[in-house]
Motif scaffolding. Structure first.
Motif, PDB file in Angstrom:
ATOM      1  N   PRO A  41       0.824  -1.209   0.000  1.00  0.00           N
ATOM      2  CA  PRO A  41       0.000   0.000   0.000  1.00  0.00           C
ATOM      3  C   PRO A  41       0.856   1.255   0.000  1.00  0.00           C
ATOM      4  N   ASN A  42       0.372   2.315  -0.681  1.00  0.00           N
ATOM      5  CA  ASN A  42       1.090   3.585  -0.649  1.00  0.00           C
ATOM      6  C   ASN A  42       0.847   4.269   0.703  1.00  0.00           C
ATOM      7  N   HIS A  43       1.451   5.430   0.890  1.00  0.00           N
ATOM      8  CA  HIS A  43       1.364   6.106   2.191  1.00  0.00           C
ATOM      9  C   HIS A  43      -0.080   6.411   2.586  1.00  0.00           C
ATOM     10  N   ASP A  44      -0.860   6.917   1.652  1.00  0.00           N
ATOM     11  CA  ASP A  44      -2.253   7.236   1.968  1.00  0.00           C
ATOM     12  C   ASP A  44      -3.036   5.986   2.345  1.00  0.00           C
ATOM     13  N   MET A  45      -2.810   4.910   1.630  1.00  0.00           N
ATOM     14  CA  MET A  45      -3.518   3.668   1.928  1.00  0.00           C
ATOM     15  C   MET A  45      -3.062   3.099   3.274  1.00  0.00           C
ATOM     16  N   LEU A  46      -1.773   3.224   3.590  1.00  0.00           N
ATOM     17  CA  LEU A  46      -1.309   2.783   4.913  1.00  0.00           C
ATOM     18  C   LEU A  46      -2.047   3.529   6.013  1.00  0.00           C
ATOM     19  N   LYS A  47      -2.209   4.839   5.839  1.00  0.00           N
ATOM     20  CA  LYS A  47      -2.942   5.635   6.832  1.00  0.00           C
ATOM     21  C   LYS A  47      -4.398   5.182   6.903  1.00  0.00           C
ATOM     22  N   ASN A  48      -4.998   4.930   5.743  1.00  0.00           N
ATOM     23  CA  ASN A  48      -6.393   4.477   5.728  1.00  0.00           C
ATOM     24  C   ASN A  48      -6.552   3.124   6.421  1.00  0.00           C
ATOM     25  N   LEU A  49      -5.628   2.214   6.143  1.00  0.00           N
ATOM     26  CA  LEU A  49      -5.666   0.896   6.790  1.00  0.00           C
ATOM     27  C   LEU A  49      -5.478   1.026   8.302  1.00  0.00           C
ATOM     28  N   ALA A  50      -4.520   1.841   8.704  1.00  0.00           N
ATOM     29  CA  ALA A  50      -4.261   2.042  10.133  1.00  0.00           C
ATOM     30  C   ALA A  50      -5.491   2.627  10.822  1.00  0.00           C
ATOM     31  N   ASP A  51      -6.117   3.607  10.190  1.00  0.00           N
ATOM     32  CA  ASP A  51      -7.328   4.204  10.763  1.00  0.00           C
ATOM     33  C   ASP A  51      -8.462   3.188  10.827  1.00  0.00           C
ATOM     34  N   PHE A  52      -8.635   2.437   9.758  1.00  0.00           N
ATOM     35  CA  PHE A  52      -9.726   1.464   9.707  1.00  0.00           C
ATOM     36  C   PHE A  52      -9.579   0.414  10.805  1.00  0.00           C
ATOM     37  N   PHE A  53      -8.358  -0.119  10.966  1.00  0.00           N
ATOM     38  CA  PHE A  53      -8.133  -1.178  11.948  1.00  0.00           C
ATOM     39  C   PHE A  53      -7.775  -0.638  13.328  1.00  0.00           C
ATOM     40  N   ASN A  54      -7.659   0.683  13.444  1.00  0.00           N
ATOM     41  CA  ASN A  54      -7.310   1.323  14.707  1.00  0.00           C
ATOM     42  C   ASN A  54      -5.966   0.811  15.238  1.00  0.00           C
ATOM     43  N   VAL A  55      -5.000   0.752  14.332  1.00  0.00           N
ATOM     44  CA  VAL A  55      -3.632   0.380  14.678  1.00  0.00           C
ATOM     45  C   VAL A  55      -2.711   1.479  14.154  1.00  0.00           C
ATOM     46  N   SER A  56      -1.458   1.410  14.516  1.00  0.00           N
ATOM     47  CA  SER A  56      -0.511   2.400  14.013  1.00  0.00           C
ATOM     48  C   SER A  56       0.074   1.944  12.676  1.00  0.00           C
TER      49      SER A  56
END
Length: 122
Positions: A41-56
């Motif tokens: 995943p690119n940077h934006d997708m990493l942030k989206n995944l982290a937010d979705f799963f509530n992880v860092s």
């Protein structure tokens, strides 16, 4: 590493790849490519995944083994010992190379947890 963690987090939430793809507004094949480590995943997708799963993001990319963000840890009101055990269990799950076995254990844990919650509410 990223793919394994995305797959584990997705399965812990009992989501299909299609469910996760829809939530993130991407194709199912994109999620599959991440989980199979064909693409990252690119940077934006990493942030989206982290937010979705509530992880860092650090957890997703393997810089930390703790999958719980500090705010989440505080909100859960678990003791440090309990949080350590949760992280140890999480690492044990990640270490199981046989995906079918790992998935079976995760599903059993989810069913057990749901059963415990249901019995407590009665």
């Amino acid at each position: 590493m990223i793919g394994q963690r995305i797959r584990l987090l997705r399965k812990m939430r009992n989501l299909t790849q299609a469910d996760l793809a829809e939530a993130l507004d991407v194709a199912k094949t994109t999620i599959s490519a991440y989980e199979n480590e064909v693409n990252e995943p690119n940077h934006d997708m990493l942030k989206n995944l982290a937010d979705f799963f509530n992880v860092s993001v650090d957890y997703l990319i393997g810089r930390t083994d703790s999958h719980l963000q500090d705010e989440v840890k505080e909100g859960l009101k678990y003791s440090e010992d309990q949080l350590k055990k949760i992280d140890e269990l999480h690492e044990i799950l990640l270490s199981i190379e046989n995906e079918e076995m790992r998935n079976m254990i995760i599903q059993s844990a989810i069913m057990y947890a749901n059963g415990v919650k249901a019995s407590v509410k009665k």
